[in-house]
Scaffold this motif. Structure first.
Motif, PDB file in Angstrom:
ATOM      1  N   THR A  65      -9.530   8.593  -4.180  1.00  0.00           N
ATOM      2  CA  THR A  65      -8.259   9.146  -4.628  1.00  0.00           C
ATOM      3  C   THR A  65      -7.936  10.423  -3.860  1.00  0.00           C
ATOM      4  OG1 THR A  65      -8.508   8.171  -6.830  1.00  0.00           O
ATOM      5  CG2 THR A  65      -7.052  10.078  -6.652  1.00  0.00           C
ATOM      6  N   LEU A  66      -8.922  11.292  -3.741  1.00  0.00           N
ATOM      7  CA  LEU A  66      -8.708  12.548  -3.020  1.00  0.00           C
ATOM      8  C   LEU A  66      -8.473  12.320  -1.531  1.00  0.00           C
ATOM      9  CD1 LEU A  66     -11.289  14.747  -4.892  1.00  0.00           C
ATOM     10  CD2 LEU A  66      -8.861  15.287  -4.611  1.00  0.00           C
ATOM     11  N   GLY A  67      -9.271  11.456  -0.925  1.00  0.00           N
ATOM     12  CA  GLY A  67      -9.097  11.195   0.510  1.00  0.00           C
ATOM     13  C   GLY A  67      -7.742  10.586   0.826  1.00  0.00           C
ATOM     14  N   SER A  68      -7.312   9.646  -0.008  1.00  0.00           N
ATOM     15  CA  SER A  68      -6.011   9.012   0.207  1.00  0.00           C
ATOM     16  C   SER A  68      -4.869  10.006   0.034  1.00  0.00           C
ATOM     17  CB  SER A  68      -5.820   7.847  -0.764  1.00  0.00           C
ATOM     18  OG  SER A  68      -6.722   6.815  -0.479  1.00  0.00           O
ATOM     19  N   CYS A  69      -4.953  10.813  -1.018  1.00  0.00           N
ATOM     20  CA  CYS A  69      -3.868  11.757  -1.279  1.00  0.00           C
ATOM     21  C   CYS A  69      -3.855  12.913  -0.295  1.00  0.00           C
ATOM     22  CB  CYS A  69      -3.938  12.251  -2.718  1.00  0.00           C
ATOM     23  SG  CYS A  69      -3.436  10.974  -3.891  1.00  0.00           S
ATOM     24  N   LEU A  70      -5.024  13.304   0.218  1.00  0.00           N
ATOM     25  CA  LEU A  70      -5.041  14.321   1.269  1.00  0.00           C
ATOM     26  C   LEU A  70      -4.250  13.813   2.472  1.00  0.00           C
ATOM     27  CD1 LEU A  70      -6.093  17.070   2.307  1.00  0.00           C
ATOM     28  CD2 LEU A  70      -8.065  15.807   3.237  1.00  0.00           C
ATOM     29  N   SER A  71      -4.463  12.553   2.834  1.00  0.00           N
ATOM     30  CA  SER A  71      -3.681  11.974   3.936  1.00  0.00           C
ATOM     31  C   SER A  71      -2.201  11.905   3.583  1.00  0.00           C
ATOM     32  CB  SER A  71      -4.197  10.581   4.286  1.00  0.00           C
ATOM     33  OG  SER A  71      -5.421  10.659   4.967  1.00  0.00           O
ATOM     34  N   LEU A  72      -1.909  11.469   2.364  1.00  0.00           N
ATOM     35  CA  LEU A  72      -0.518  11.299   1.949  1.00  0.00           C
ATOM     36  C   LEU A  72       0.283  12.589   2.064  1.00  0.00           C
ATOM     37  CD1 LEU A  72       1.687   9.483   0.730  1.00  0.00           C
ATOM     38  CD2 LEU A  72       0.869  10.188  -1.531  1.00  0.00           C
ATOM     39  N   ILE A  73      -0.298  13.704   1.689  1.00  0.00           N
ATOM     40  CA  ILE A  73       0.458  14.961   1.724  1.00  0.00           C
ATOM     41  C   ILE A  73       0.599  15.519   3.148  1.00  0.00           C
ATOM     42  CG2 ILE A  73      -0.042  15.535  -0.676  1.00  0.00           C
ATOM     43  CD1 ILE A  73      -2.124  17.542   0.289  1.00  0.00           C
ATOM     44  N   HIS A  74      -0.045  14.863   4.123  1.00  0.00           N
ATOM     45  CA  HIS A  74       0.064  15.308   5.509  1.00  0.00           C
ATOM     46  C   HIS A  74       0.819  14.323   6.404  1.00  0.00           C
ATOM     47  CE1 HIS A  74      -2.966  18.216   4.209  1.00  0.00           C
ATOM     48  NE2 HIS A  74      -2.455  18.960   5.161  1.00  0.00           N
ATOM     49  N   VAL A  75       1.503  13.365   5.777  1.00  0.00           N
ATOM     50  CA  VAL A  75       2.371  12.460   6.533  1.00  0.00           C
ATOM     51  C   VAL A  75       3.758  12.476   5.901  1.00  0.00           C
ATOM     52  CG1 VAL A  75       0.463  10.940   7.239  1.00  0.00           C
ATOM     53  CG2 VAL A  75       1.793  10.372   5.198  1.00  0.00           C
ATOM     54  N   ASP A  76       4.733  11.964   6.613  1.00  0.00           N
ATOM     55  CA  ASP A  76       6.072  11.788   6.059  1.00  0.00           C
ATOM     56  C   ASP A  76       6.074  10.439   5.340  1.00  0.00           C
ATOM     57  OD1 ASP A  76       8.721  11.243   5.490  1.00  0.00           O
ATOM     58  OD2 ASP A  76       9.448  11.783   7.498  1.00  0.00           O
ATOM     59  N   PRO A  77       6.061  10.433   3.992  1.00  0.00           N
ATOM     60  CA  PRO A  77       5.947   9.168   3.250  1.00  0.00           C
ATOM     61  C   PRO A  77       7.155   8.245   3.416  1.00  0.00           C
ATOM     62  CG  PRO A  77       6.321  10.980   1.739  1.00  0.00           C
ATOM     63  CD  PRO A  77       6.130  11.582   3.101  1.00  0.00           C
ATOM     64  N   ALA A  78       8.252   8.746   3.945  1.00  0.00           N
ATOM     65  CA  ALA A  78       9.396   7.877   4.231  1.00  0.00           C
ATOM     66  C   ALA A  78       9.133   7.052   5.487  1.00  0.00           C
ATOM     67  CB  ALA A  78      10.661   8.713   4.406  1.00  0.00           C
ATOM     68  N   LYS A  79       8.187   7.503   6.315  1.00  0.00           N
ATOM     69  CA  LYS A  79       7.900   6.826   7.576  1.00  0.00           C
ATOM     70  C   LYS A  79       6.509   6.192   7.644  1.00  0.00           C
ATOM     71  CE  LYS A  79      10.828   9.925  10.280  1.00  0.00           C
ATOM     72  NZ  LYS A  79      10.833  10.942  11.342  1.00  0.00           N
ATOM     73  N   TYR A  80       5.527   6.792   6.929  1.00  0.00           N
ATOM     74  CA  TYR A  80       4.138   6.355   7.071  1.00  0.00           C
ATOM     75  C   TYR A  80       3.435   6.221   5.724  1.00  0.00           C
ATOM     76  CZ  TYR A  80       4.951   7.771  11.875  1.00  0.00           C
ATOM     77  OH  TYR A  80       5.469   7.903  13.127  1.00  0.00           O
ATOM     78  N   VAL A  81       2.446   5.333   5.708  1.00  0.00           N
ATOM     79  CA  VAL A  81       1.619   5.120   4.528  1.00  0.00           C
ATOM     80  C   VAL A  81       0.150   5.198   4.949  1.00  0.00           C
ATOM     81  CG1 VAL A  81       0.984   3.482   2.719  1.00  0.00           C
ATOM     82  CG2 VAL A  81       3.346   3.596   3.507  1.00  0.00           C
ATOM     83  N   PRO A  82      -0.660   6.052   4.304  1.00  0.00           N
ATOM     84  CA  PRO A  82      -2.087   6.045   4.604  1.00  0.00           C
ATOM     85  C   PRO A  82      -2.751   4.880   3.856  1.00  0.00           C
ATOM     86  CG  PRO A  82      -1.567   7.829   3.090  1.00  0.00           C
ATOM     87  CD  PRO A  82      -0.282   7.138   3.415  1.00  0.00           C
ATOM     88  N   VAL A  83      -3.525   4.089   4.581  1.00  0.00           N
ATOM     89  CA  VAL A  83      -4.194   2.934   3.995  1.00  0.00           C
ATOM     90  C   VAL A  83      -5.693   3.089   4.232  1.00  0.00           C
ATOM     91  CG1 VAL A  83      -4.429   0.421   4.081  1.00  0.00           C
ATOM     92  CG2 VAL A  83      -2.181   1.475   4.394  1.00  0.00           C
ATOM     93  N   GLY A  84      -6.461   3.147   3.154  1.00  0.00           N
ATOM     94  CA  GLY A  84      -7.904   3.281   3.266  1.00  0.00           C
ATOM     95  C   GLY A  84      -8.525   2.061   3.919  1.00  0.00           C
TER      96      GLY A  84
END
Length: 143
Positions: A65-84
């Motif tokens: 949860t933490l690893g995914s959300c750390l990535s999420l807050i460092h990308v533009d969610p309108a353009k990118y999705v972090p996928v574990g």
């Protein structure tokens, strides 16, 4: 990161956790900066394995949860999705009760891949779990 942005991010993350596994496990995001993200999780019988200690899967949930959300807050969610795509978790110490705190930091923050490490500690600062996680950063239309 200023206080207003920090409060906004934590509020959005905690709100997004409603009606999810985060809520089931009482995971609460507690601190964030440009370099890390932290959350707590109580250790109760709800997250025990049959021997009465913290289930490794619950530690993995907090870490991922933490690893995914750390990535999420460092990308533009309108353009990118972090996928574990990979998680490696080492359970280092048993925990029966209390509260654990996980903190995720980047090992590598690239354009297409993030690798993070997550340390989960107890109230005394003892290292309970160490996890590394890889997220691929995928364009929204490609997921």
């Amino acid at each position: 990161m200023d206080e207003a942005k920090k409060k906004d991010i934590l509020s959005r993350l905690n709100q997004a956790g409603k009606n999810t596994l985060n809520e089931t496990l009482d995971i609460v995001y507690t601190d964030v900066s440009d370099d890390f993200l932290s959350a707590t999780m109580p250790v109760t019988s709800r997250v025990h394995q049959p021997y009465g200690i913290l289930h490794g899967g619950a530690s993995c949930v907090l870490a991922e949860t933490l690893g995914s959300c750390l990535s999420l807050i460092h990308v533009d969610p309108a353009k990118y999705v972090p996928v574990g795509t990979n998680i490696n978790s080492n359970h280092l110490r048993a925990k029966r009760d209390g509260v654990i705190t996980g903190t995720a930091t980047f090992i590598r923050k690239g354009n297409t891949m993030h690798v993070s490490q997550i340390e989960i500690r107890d109230e005394k600062g003892h290292l309970i779990n160490h996890t590394t996680m890889t997220n691929n950063i995928i364009p929204v239309g490609k997921v």
